[in-house]
Each structure stands twice: as C-alpha cells, then as structure tokens.
Design a protein around this motif. Structure first.
Motif, PDB file in Angstrom:
ATOM      1  N   LYS A   5       0.834  -1.198   0.000  1.00 19.43           N
ATOM      2  CA  LYS A   5       0.000   0.000   0.000  1.00 19.43           C
ATOM      3  C   LYS A   5       0.870   1.249   0.000  1.00 19.43           C
ATOM      4  CE  LYS A   5      -3.872   2.207   2.277  1.00 19.43           C
ATOM      5  NZ  LYS A   5      -4.804   2.175   3.390  1.00 19.43           N
ATOM      6  N   GLU A   6       1.931   1.245   0.786  1.00 19.65           N
ATOM      7  CA  GLU A   6       2.830   2.389   0.809  1.00 19.65           C
ATOM      8  C   GLU A   6       3.482   2.590  -0.553  1.00 19.65           C
ATOM      9  OE1 GLU A   6       5.529   1.784   4.037  1.00 19.65           O
ATOM     10  OE2 GLU A   6       3.947   1.933   5.532  1.00 19.65           O
ATOM     11  N   ASN A   7       3.894   1.505  -1.195  1.00 18.73           N
ATOM     12  CA  ASN A   7       4.464   1.617  -2.541  1.00 18.73           C
ATOM     13  C   ASN A   7       3.463   2.259  -3.488  1.00 18.73           C
ATOM     14  OD1 ASN A   7       7.004   0.592  -2.091  1.00 18.73           O
ATOM     15  ND2 ASN A   7       6.526  -1.451  -2.788  1.00 18.73           N
ATOM     16  N   LYS A   8       2.211   1.816  -3.417  1.00 21.46           N
ATOM     17  CA  LYS A   8       1.197   2.365  -4.317  1.00 21.46           C
ATOM     18  C   LYS A   8       0.976   3.846  -4.055  1.00 21.46           C
ATOM     19  CE  LYS A   8      -1.118  -1.943  -5.341  1.00 21.46           C
ATOM     20  NZ  LYS A   8      -2.334  -2.751  -5.250  1.00 21.46           N
ATOM     21  N   GLU A   9       1.023   4.255  -2.810  1.00 21.74           N
ATOM     22  CA  GLU A   9       0.869   5.676  -2.494  1.00 21.74           C
ATOM     23  C   GLU A   9       2.062   6.479  -3.009  1.00 21.74           C
ATOM     24  OE1 GLU A   9      -1.822   7.288  -1.347  1.00 21.74           O
ATOM     25  OE2 GLU A   9      -2.797   5.339  -1.507  1.00 21.74           O
ATOM     26  N   LEU A  10       3.262   5.931  -2.874  1.00 24.65           N
ATOM     27  CA  LEU A  10       4.449   6.596  -3.412  1.00 24.65           C
ATOM     28  C   LEU A  10       4.356   6.733  -4.933  1.00 24.65           C
ATOM     29  CD1 LEU A  10       7.253   4.832  -1.328  1.00 24.65           C
ATOM     30  CD2 LEU A  10       6.529   7.233  -1.146  1.00 24.65           C
ATOM     31  N   ILE A  11       3.908   5.679  -5.580  1.00 23.61           N
ATOM     32  CA  ILE A  11       3.742   5.693  -7.036  1.00 23.61           C
ATOM     33  C   ILE A  11       2.721   6.758  -7.415  1.00 23.61           C
ATOM     34  CG2 ILE A  11       2.908   4.373  -9.029  1.00 23.61           C
ATOM     35  CD1 ILE A  11       4.053   1.852  -7.509  1.00 23.61           C
ATOM     36  N   LYS A  12       1.597   6.773  -6.711  1.00 24.60           N
ATOM     37  CA  LYS A  12       0.538   7.738  -7.011  1.00 24.60           C
ATOM     38  C   LYS A  12       1.046   9.166  -6.857  1.00 24.60           C
ATOM     39  CE  LYS A  12      -4.295   8.648  -5.906  1.00 24.60           C
ATOM     40  NZ  LYS A  12      -5.438   8.151  -5.111  1.00 24.60           N
ATOM     41  N   TYR A  43       4.672 -10.273 -15.166  1.00 21.26           N
ATOM     42  CA  TYR A  43       5.575 -10.208 -16.313  1.00 21.26           C
ATOM     43  C   TYR A  43       7.008 -10.533 -15.913  1.00 21.26           C
ATOM     44  CZ  TYR A  43       7.729  -8.391 -20.580  1.00 21.26           C
ATOM     45  OH  TYR A  43       8.447  -8.261 -21.743  1.00 21.26           O
ATOM     46  N   ALA A  44       7.433  -9.985 -14.772  1.00 26.16           N
ATOM     47  CA  ALA A  44       8.821 -10.187 -14.338  1.00 26.16           C
ATOM     48  C   ALA A  44       9.005 -11.477 -13.554  1.00 26.16           C
ATOM     49  CB  ALA A  44       9.282  -8.989 -13.501  1.00 26.16           C
ATOM     50  N   GLY A  45       7.918 -12.188 -13.263  1.00 29.06           N
ATOM     51  CA  GLY A  45       8.023 -13.448 -12.537  1.00 29.06           C
ATOM     52  C   GLY A  45       8.427 -13.260 -11.088  1.00 29.06           C
ATOM     53  N   LEU A  46       7.898 -12.229 -10.453  1.00 31.62           N
ATOM     54  CA  LEU A  46       8.229 -11.934  -9.059  1.00 31.62           C
ATOM     55  C   LEU A  46       7.115 -12.422  -8.137  1.00 31.62           C
ATOM     56  CD1 LEU A  46       9.400  -8.269  -9.667  1.00 31.62           C
ATOM     57  CD2 LEU A  46      10.860 -10.283  -9.388  1.00 31.62           C
ATOM     58  N   GLY A  47       7.437 -12.641  -6.888  1.00 28.51           N
ATOM     59  CA  GLY A  47       6.426 -13.043  -5.914  1.00 28.51           C
ATOM     60  C   GLY A  47       5.638 -11.863  -5.377  1.00 28.51           C
ATOM     61  N   THR A  48       6.318 -10.740  -5.197  1.00 32.92           N
ATOM     62  CA  THR A  48       5.695  -9.518  -4.707  1.00 32.92           C
ATOM     63  C   THR A  48       6.284  -8.339  -5.460  1.00 32.92           C
ATOM     64  OG1 THR A  48       7.355  -9.253  -2.967  1.00 32.92           O
ATOM     65  CG2 THR A  48       5.323 -10.414  -2.360  1.00 32.92           C
ATOM     66  N   PHE A  49       5.653  -7.198  -5.310  1.00 36.56           N
ATOM     67  CA  PHE A  49       6.131  -6.004  -5.981  1.00 36.56           C
ATOM     68  C   PHE A  49       7.139  -5.285  -5.094  1.00 36.56           C
ATOM     69  CE2 PHE A  49       6.026  -1.511  -7.092  1.00 36.56           C
ATOM     70  CZ  PHE A  49       6.248  -1.578  -8.457  1.00 36.56           C
ATOM     71  N   PRO A  50       8.390  -5.150  -5.556  1.00 34.17           N
ATOM     72  CA  PRO A  50       9.422  -4.489  -4.744  1.00 34.17           C
ATOM     73  C   PRO A  50       9.452  -2.978  -4.992  1.00 34.17           C
ATOM     74  CG  PRO A  50      10.414  -5.447  -6.677  1.00 34.17           C
ATOM     75  CD  PRO A  50       8.949  -5.803  -6.732  1.00 34.17           C
ATOM     76  N   GLU A  51       9.792  -2.245  -3.966  1.00 35.62           N
ATOM     77  CA  GLU A  51       9.895  -0.791  -4.072  1.00 35.62           C
ATOM     78  C   GLU A  51      10.920  -0.375  -5.126  1.00 35.62           C
ATOM     79  OE1 GLU A  51      10.736   3.122  -1.250  1.00 35.62           O
ATOM     80  OE2 GLU A  51      10.468   1.162  -0.325  1.00 35.62           O
ATOM     81  N   ALA A  52      11.915  -1.197  -5.358  1.00 37.71           N
ATOM     82  CA  ALA A  52      12.947  -0.886  -6.341  1.00 37.71           C
ATOM     83  C   ALA A  52      12.381  -0.698  -7.750  1.00 37.71           C
ATOM     84  CB  ALA A  52      14.008  -1.987  -6.355  1.00 37.71           C
ATOM     85  N   LEU A  53      11.178  -1.208  -7.999  1.00 38.22           N
ATOM     86  CA  LEU A  53      10.573  -1.093  -9.327  1.00 38.22           C
ATOM     87  C   LEU A  53       9.515   0.006  -9.397  1.00 38.22           C
ATOM     88  CD1 LEU A  53      10.275  -4.865 -10.327  1.00 38.22           C
ATOM     89  CD2 LEU A  53      12.135  -3.253 -10.768  1.00 38.22           C
ATOM     90  N   ASN A  54       9.432   0.853  -8.368  1.00 40.33           N
ATOM     91  CA  ASN A  54       8.453   1.946  -8.368  1.00 40.33           C
ATOM     92  C   ASN A  54       8.587   2.855  -9.580  1.00 40.33           C
ATOM     93  OD1 ASN A  54       7.332   1.067  -5.982  1.00 40.33           O
ATOM     94  ND2 ASN A  54       7.883   2.868  -4.792  1.00 40.33           N
ATOM     95  N   SER A  55       9.818   3.172  -9.973  1.00 38.51           N
ATOM     96  CA  SER A  55      10.016   4.073 -11.115  1.00 38.51           C
ATOM     97  C   SER A  55       9.440   3.488 -12.391  1.00 38.51           C
ATOM     98  CB  SER A  55      11.500   4.389 -11.300  1.00 38.51           C
ATOM     99  OG  SER A  55      11.959   5.174 -10.230  1.00 38.51           O
ATOM    100  N   ILE A  56       9.584   2.186 -12.575  1.00 35.03           N
ATOM    101  CA  ILE A  56       9.005   1.541 -13.748  1.00 35.03           C
ATOM    102  C   ILE A  56       7.487   1.622 -13.672  1.00 35.03           C
ATOM    103  CG2 ILE A  56       8.685  -0.669 -14.946  1.00 35.03           C
ATOM    104  CD1 ILE A  56      11.612  -1.320 -14.198  1.00 35.03           C
ATOM    105  N   ALA A  57       6.916   1.397 -12.499  1.00 34.59           N
ATOM    106  CA  ALA A  57       5.467   1.493 -12.341  1.00 34.59           C
ATOM    107  C   ALA A  57       4.976   2.903 -12.668  1.00 34.59           C
ATOM    108  CB  ALA A  57       5.049   1.090 -10.928  1.00 34.59           C
ATOM    109  N   VAL A  58       5.697   3.916 -12.222  1.00 32.42           N
ATOM    110  CA  VAL A  58       5.318   5.299 -12.534  1.00 32.42           C
ATOM    111  C   VAL A  58       5.333   5.506 -14.049  1.00 32.42           C
ATOM    112  CG1 VAL A  58       6.025   7.731 -12.342  1.00 32.42           C
ATOM    113  CG2 VAL A  58       6.099   6.248 -10.326  1.00 32.42           C
ATOM    114  N   ASP A  59       6.390   5.070 -14.701  1.00 35.81           N
ATOM    115  CA  ASP A  59       6.489   5.220 -16.160  1.00 35.81           C
ATOM    116  C   ASP A  59       5.354   4.493 -16.874  1.00 35.81           C
ATOM    117  OD1 ASP A  59       8.798   6.711 -15.844  1.00 35.81           O
ATOM    118  OD2 ASP A  59      10.151   5.064 -16.374  1.00 35.81           O
ATOM    119  N   VAL A  60       5.030   3.287 -16.433  1.00 34.77           N
ATOM    120  CA  VAL A  60       3.975   2.500 -17.072  1.00 34.77           C
ATOM    121  C   VAL A  60       2.615   3.158 -16.861  1.00 34.77           C
ATOM    122  CG1 VAL A  60       2.755   0.283 -17.025  1.00 34.77           C
ATOM    123  CG2 VAL A  60       5.256   0.335 -17.018  1.00 34.77           C
ATOM    124  N   VAL A  61       2.337   3.624 -15.651  1.00 34.91           N
ATOM    125  CA  VAL A  61       1.064   4.297 -15.381  1.00 34.91           C
ATOM    126  C   VAL A  61       0.919   5.526 -16.275  1.00 34.91           C
ATOM    127  CG1 VAL A  61      -0.221   5.642 -13.653  1.00 34.91           C
ATOM    128  CG2 VAL A  61       0.771   3.433 -13.039  1.00 34.91           C
TER     129      VAL A  61
END
Length: 117
Positions: A5-12, A43-61
C-alpha cells in the motif's frame, strides 16, 4: 500488505507530480497503478512487488494514461487497458527486470558462482 500500500501511495504521488491534472481523477490513477503493479509482478516473474521497481510502475502508469486514446492500444474495455498493451509497455523494461532478478540472486549468495541444476 502495508508495504505494498505504501508503494502504491508513493507511485501515485509521483504520477501526480508528473501529471498534475490526474489529481482530480484518483480512481483512474488507482486503477492504472493496480494494473501496472499486477502486470509487473506477473511479467517479471516476481512473488511480490518491490519498491525498487516503483520508477518503472510510474512510467507504465503515465504511458497508460498518455496513450489511452492513441497508438498502441489493441483493445480496451471500460477503463481497463488490454493485457497485450501493458505487456508491450513492460517489454521496454526487460533489461531492468533481468538486472533486478540477478540482484536478488546475488543477495542469496550466488554472486560469481556457477550454479548447476
């Protein structure tokens, strides 16, 4: 669960910094973030979403928002972009995903070792 949830808020917050007009459309931003995070994990075959990929999530959104009515969308239903479209966006980050997964392997003590299975 709290971390996600914190990651999603940071992304938002970062999405809104880049596209301030989205501040008035919180539901759409939330939907794009959920879709982006879910697709990145799968897509990346991960178990959970890591904070290290927040920048990619921002770009994709942002790409999802900016391309909503432009090229690259093969199909769309009510506020949901096709999996094909999102996967196409994610393909641009294949190298980053591979590097991240290699970092995970290195953290498990496999750095510089030949692993035979």
């Amino acid at each position: 669960m709290t971390e996600k949830k914190e990651n999603k808020e940071l992304i938002k917050d970062r999405v809104i910094v880049r596209e301030p007009e989205l501040a008035d459309n919180s539901a759409l931003v939330d939907e794009y973030i959920i879709a982006a995070v879910d697709r990145i994990v799968l897509y990346a075959g991960l178990g959970t979403f890591p904070e290290a990929l927040n920048s990619i999530a921002v770009d994709v959104v942002l790409a999802m928002y900016r391309r909503k009515y432009h090229e690259g969308i093969s199909s769309e239903n009510v506020d949901v972009m096709s999996v094909t479209f999102v996967n196409g966006l994610l393909a641009e980050y294949d190298r980053e995903f591979a590097n991240y997964k290699n970092t995970l392997k290195d953290d498990q003590g496999n750095a510089g070792m030949l692993v035979i299975m």
